[in-house]
Design a protein around this motif. Structure first.
Motif, PDB file in Angstrom:
ATOM      1  N   GLN A 182       0.825  -1.207   0.000  1.00  0.00           N
ATOM      2  CA  GLN A 182       0.000   0.000   0.000  1.00  0.00           C
ATOM      3  C   GLN A 182       0.857   1.254   0.000  1.00  0.00           C
ATOM      4  O   GLN A 182       0.552   2.226  -0.699  1.00  0.00           O
ATOM      5  CB  GLN A 182      -0.928  -0.004   1.222  1.00  0.00           C
ATOM      6  N   LYS A 183       1.948   1.232   0.766  1.00  0.00           N
ATOM      7  CA  LYS A 183       2.843   2.389   0.785  1.00  0.00           C
ATOM      8  C   LYS A 183       3.475   2.610  -0.584  1.00  0.00           C
ATOM      9  O   LYS A 183       3.633   3.748  -1.035  1.00  0.00           O
ATOM     10  CB  LYS A 183       3.929   2.196   1.849  1.00  0.00           C
ATOM     11  N   LEU A 184       3.854   1.511  -1.246  1.00  0.00           N
ATOM     12  CA  LEU A 184       4.448   1.629  -2.571  1.00  0.00           C
ATOM     13  C   LEU A 184       3.449   2.192  -3.577  1.00  0.00           C
ATOM     14  O   LEU A 184       3.808   3.004  -4.432  1.00  0.00           O
ATOM     15  CB  LEU A 184       4.949   0.256  -3.039  1.00  0.00           C
ATOM     16  N   LYS A 185       2.195   1.766  -3.470  1.00  0.00           N
ATOM     17  CA  LYS A 185       1.171   2.299  -4.363  1.00  0.00           C
ATOM     18  C   LYS A 185       0.971   3.790  -4.120  1.00  0.00           C
ATOM     19  O   LYS A 185       0.847   4.576  -5.066  1.00  0.00           O
ATOM     20  CB  LYS A 185      -0.151   1.554  -4.146  1.00  0.00           C
ATOM     21  N   THR A 186       0.949   4.169  -2.853  1.00  0.00           N
ATOM     22  CA  THR A 186       0.792   5.585  -2.531  1.00  0.00           C
ATOM     23  C   THR A 186       1.982   6.393  -3.043  1.00  0.00           C
ATOM     24  O   THR A 186       1.820   7.467  -3.624  1.00  0.00           O
ATOM     25  CB  THR A 186       0.670   5.764  -1.007  1.00  0.00           C
ATOM     26  N   GLU A 187       3.194   5.850  -2.838  1.00  0.00           N
ATOM     27  CA  GLU A 187       4.402   6.521  -3.309  1.00  0.00           C
ATOM     28  C   GLU A 187       4.385   6.651  -4.826  1.00  0.00           C
ATOM     29  O   GLU A 187       4.751   7.690  -5.380  1.00  0.00           O
ATOM     30  CB  GLU A 187       5.632   5.732  -2.880  1.00  0.00           C
ATOM     31  N   GLN A 188       3.944   5.590  -5.506  1.00  0.00           N
ATOM     32  CA  GLN A 188       3.888   5.616  -6.967  1.00  0.00           C
ATOM     33  C   GLN A 188       2.931   6.690  -7.452  1.00  0.00           C
ATOM     34  O   GLN A 188       3.248   7.442  -8.380  1.00  0.00           O
ATOM     35  CB  GLN A 188       3.434   4.246  -7.486  1.00  0.00           C
TER      36      GLN A 188
END
Length: 436
Positions: A182-188
């Protein structure tokens, strides 16, 4: 909560410390960040509950989240009604809340335990032997518990405790992986939005500047000194625009997306020849093209040019000075191969594994006088893969460094739905990249 008897000092201290943790806003936020609170059952967690029940031969196992006002049963095996349907327990009736300091609750006989025997849920739930292990996230917050319950006296073995600890670790591994995704998706999403906004804002003054320079050049067409300055400024503005294109495409590649292609009929031989002739003006006559005939393809001409420019300019920048740089074209069946070879310091084997990653530069490149962002080679690979091809590298002191691009004669566009960054891309032109 009212206990059914007077607790000893140790038990009383434990309840007081855990009560303070119960409403810790950071802990509560950590629970919400899992995205599990008040969600439907999931086989991923139910499977672990069933496995614990089978391995320990107990009738009841539960995975819970301990919120400020309730205990939520995310997964279970053997949970009785009405809790199996409601999947919640008022916090005042919760035993698991007393693990919020990170300490487990383990007892072979709750009825003789100085703490458990006074808890109001022990009798109604038929709790005699129990293991309650806290679910602790990497920041040290207790999210909830994983527990097993036996309605009779039972001496827990080291194996029993190991099984529960291993399964608890498996639960937290699943939760942590979901959080990281989820953090990676938000960062992306943030990165794509930032890059799109940045490039849009940069292009506006660049476009205005280019128009002004072109107008200046037309007004003073008879003044060589002005034309020289106009040419120099125009070249700098073009370079800035190409750097913007780098960022856009690198952002797409890092997000796992393909670079956009504009497919058409083209000749790789002609594209390569033109690119090398222009680069020769900067890097002298070092390029040796070995190819015969035409290489008709259905591809993105600009994309092919960017591949050639990046690989050839990198070889000139980082290869041994004054040595020839071979560019080879070959065709086999329905595929063509482009190779760029140069002599010089070899690329270390471990760096060959990461050289195509965005923003990565080899040690020798970083220590050289050549400046770069580490975007050229990732874009080469991204363009090759967008065509349905591949990019590889080999390097040794004996044979030099060789980048190999294999492409199909007919590329098929497999571009995903357009994003904000895609719309920003439309205005961009070709660039000359930098070696990673």
């Amino acid at each position: 909560m009212k206990f059914l008897g007077e607790l000893d000092d140790v038990s009383l201290g434990r309840t007081q410390r855990c009560n303070r943790r119960l409403t810790d806003p950071n802990r509560l936020q950590a629970i919400r960040d899992t995205g599990l609170l008040d969600t439907p059952r999931e086989e991923t967690f139910d499977r672990l509950a069933r496995l614990a029940a089978e391995l320990l031969d107990v009738p009841l196992t539960i995975m819970s989240l301990v919120d400020a006002d309730k205990q939520f049963f995310k997964a279970d095996f053997g949970l009785p009604s009405p809790f199996r349907e409601t999947r919640t327990l008022p916090i005042d009736a919760s035993l698991c809340r007393y693990t919020l300091e990170g300490d487990p609750i383990i007892s072979s006989n709750a009825l003789n335990d100085p703490f458990l025997k006074f808890h109001p849920s022990t009798g109604p739930w038929g709790i005699v032997a129990i293991i309650v292990l806290p679910l602790i996230n990497p920041d040290g917050h207790v999210l909830g518990t994983f527990c097993c319950i036996e309605p009779k006296v039972r001496e827990w073995t080291p194996r029993d405790l190991k099984v529960m600890r291993e399964l608890t670790t498996s639960i937290m591994t699943e939760i942590n992986l979901r959080n990281q995704i989820q953090k990676l998706k938000t960062e992306q999403n943030l990165r794509e939005t930032f890059v799109a906004a940045l490039t849009h804002d940069l292009r506006t003054p660049l476009t205005a500047s280019k128009l002004s320079v072109q107008l200046l050049g037309r007004r003073h067409a008879d003044l060589p000194s002005v034309q020289t300055s106009v040419a120099r400024v125009s070249a700098s503005l073009d370079r800035a625009e190409r750097m913007i294109q780098n960022l856009l495409d690198a952002s797409r590649i890092k997000a796992g997306k393909r670079v956009a292609l504009d497919l058409g009929e083209c000749d790789l031989h002609a594209i390569t020849t033109q690119a090398l002739e222009e680069l020769a003006a900067v890097y002298t006559e070092r390029f040796v093209l070995k190819a015969e005939g035409v290489f008709k393809m259905k591809a993105d001409p600009l994309g092919l040019r960017r591949i050639v420019e990046n690989l050839a300019s990198n070889a000139a920048k980082y290869g041994a000075p004054g040595t020839p740089i071979e560019v080879l074209l070959a065709q086999s069946g329905n595929r063509v191969t482009l190779q760029v070879r140069n002599q010089g310091t070899p690329i270390a084997e471990h760096e060959q594994q990461t050289i195509f990653e965005p923003f990565h530069r080899t040690r020798s490149a970083s220590e050289s006088a050549e400046k770069g962002w580490g975007l050229g080679l990732p874009l080469v690979r991204g363009l090759a893969e967008a065509h349905g091809g591949s990019a590889t590298v080999t390097s040794s002191a004996e044979d030099g460094t060789c980048f190999t691009i294999i492409l199909p004669l007919e590329a098929t566009s497999r571009e995903p739905h357009a994003t904000l960054a895609d719309f920003a891309r439309i205005e961009a032109k070709e660039f000359t990249g930098f070696r990673s």
